[in-house]
Scaffold this motif. Structure first.
Motif, PDB file in Angstrom:
ATOM      1  N   ILE A 193      22.249 -82.302  51.780  1.00  0.00           N
ATOM      2  CA  ILE A 193      22.093 -81.065  51.013  1.00  0.00           C
ATOM      3  C   ILE A 193      23.294 -80.981  50.078  1.00  0.00           C
ATOM      4  O   ILE A 193      24.437 -81.007  50.533  1.00  0.00           O
ATOM      5  CB  ILE A 193      22.054 -79.834  51.942  1.00  0.00           C
ATOM      6  CG1 ILE A 193      20.865 -79.923  52.893  1.00  0.00           C
ATOM      7  CG2 ILE A 193      22.012 -78.545  51.115  1.00  0.00           C
ATOM      8  CD1 ILE A 193      20.889 -78.898  54.006  1.00  0.00           C
ATOM      9  N   VAL A 194      23.031 -80.919  48.790  1.00  0.00           N
ATOM     10  CA  VAL A 194      24.113 -80.814  47.795  1.00  0.00           C
ATOM     11  C   VAL A 194      24.069 -79.406  47.231  1.00  0.00           C
ATOM     12  O   VAL A 194      23.024 -78.941  46.780  1.00  0.00           O
ATOM     13  CB  VAL A 194      23.949 -81.857  46.675  1.00  0.00           C
ATOM     14  CG1 VAL A 194      25.051 -81.687  45.632  1.00  0.00           C
ATOM     15  CG2 VAL A 194      23.964 -83.264  47.254  1.00  0.00           C
ATOM     16  N   HIS A 195      25.214 -78.741  47.280  1.00  0.00           N
ATOM     17  CA  HIS A 195      25.283 -77.380  46.769  1.00  0.00           C
ATOM     18  C   HIS A 195      26.350 -77.314  45.683  1.00  0.00           C
ATOM     19  O   HIS A 195      27.449 -77.819  45.854  1.00  0.00           O
ATOM     20  CB  HIS A 195      25.635 -76.412  47.894  1.00  0.00           C
ATOM     21  CG  HIS A 195      25.604 -74.983  47.459  1.00  0.00           C
ATOM     22  ND1 HIS A 195      24.444 -74.249  47.409  1.00  0.00           N
ATOM     23  CD2 HIS A 195      26.586 -74.161  47.044  1.00  0.00           C
ATOM     24  CE1 HIS A 195      24.723 -73.032  46.992  1.00  0.00           C
ATOM     25  NE2 HIS A 195      26.013 -72.962  46.757  1.00  0.00           N
ATOM     26  N   LYS A 196      25.998 -76.709  44.567  1.00  0.00           N
ATOM     27  CA  LYS A 196      26.929 -76.537  43.452  1.00  0.00           C
ATOM     28  C   LYS A 196      27.045 -75.045  43.190  1.00  0.00           C
ATOM     29  O   LYS A 196      26.036 -74.363  43.024  1.00  0.00           O
ATOM     30  CB  LYS A 196      26.381 -77.259  42.221  1.00  0.00           C
ATOM     31  CG  LYS A 196      27.388 -77.389  41.097  1.00  0.00           C
ATOM     32  CD  LYS A 196      26.793 -78.126  39.904  1.00  0.00           C
ATOM     33  CE  LYS A 196      26.779 -79.598  40.149  1.00  0.00           C
ATOM     34  NZ  LYS A 196      26.516 -80.386  38.933  1.00  0.00           N
ATOM     35  N   ASN A 197      28.258 -74.532  43.166  1.00  0.00           N
ATOM     36  CA  ASN A 197      28.485 -73.108  42.934  1.00  0.00           C
ATOM     37  C   ASN A 197      28.405 -72.839  41.428  1.00  0.00           C
ATOM     38  O   ASN A 197      29.413 -72.847  40.719  1.00  0.00           O
ATOM     39  CB  ASN A 197      29.834 -72.688  43.507  1.00  0.00           C
ATOM     40  CG  ASN A 197      30.032 -71.193  43.494  1.00  0.00           C
ATOM     41  OD1 ASN A 197      29.395 -70.484  42.723  1.00  0.00           O
ATOM     42  ND2 ASN A 197      30.925 -70.708  44.340  1.00  0.00           N
ATOM     43  N   GLN A 198      27.205 -72.605  40.946  1.00  0.00           N
ATOM     44  CA  GLN A 198      26.977 -72.386  39.518  1.00  0.00           C
ATOM     45  C   GLN A 198      27.708 -71.151  39.005  1.00  0.00           C
ATOM     46  O   GLN A 198      28.170 -71.128  37.862  1.00  0.00           O
ATOM     47  CB  GLN A 198      25.471 -72.266  39.237  1.00  0.00           C
ATOM     48  CG  GLN A 198      24.683 -73.506  39.571  1.00  0.00           C
ATOM     49  CD  GLN A 198      24.995 -74.677  38.652  1.00  0.00           C
ATOM     50  OE1 GLN A 198      25.696 -74.566  37.654  1.00  0.00           O
ATOM     51  NE2 GLN A 198      24.476 -75.832  39.000  1.00  0.00           N
TER      52      GLN A 198
END
Length: 96
Positions: free
Chosen positions: A57-62
């Motif tokens: 799971i890749v999460h990017k804090n946009q």
């Protein structure tokens, strides 16, 4: 399990592989993508879990990125806090 691609999380990933061998790792890996890693690191981060059959799971804090968080204009620890720590909290709230 948190997976930063760095040495500590790579060792933990290898230990998890050994612990659950011959089966697959029964939990997902969570990578907080700061958008500031070398392309080769991101390529490895994407390909290695797939190669060993692990869920990534890749999460990017946009929101933080849109607000200008980056290691070049802020203190390193503050930037990492904005780009990573909030991501962990976001995923926790989403049931990770």
């Amino acid at each position: 399990m948190l997976y930063s691609i760095r040495k500590d999380s790579s060792v933990m990933l290898r230990l998890a592989q050994k612990a659950f061998h011959p089966g697959k790792i029964p939990f997902p890996l969570l990578h907080g993508d700061t958008s500031y890693k070398f392309p080769e690191m991101i390529e490895f981060c994407d390909s290695y879990p797939r190669q060993i059959g692990a869920e990534l799971i890749v999460h990017k804090n946009q929101e933080a990125l849109a607000a200008g968080a980056n290691p070049f204009s802020r203190e390193h620890k503050k930037c990492c806090g904005l780009l990573k720590e909030f991501q962990i909290e976001d995923e926790r709230n989403e049931g990770f």
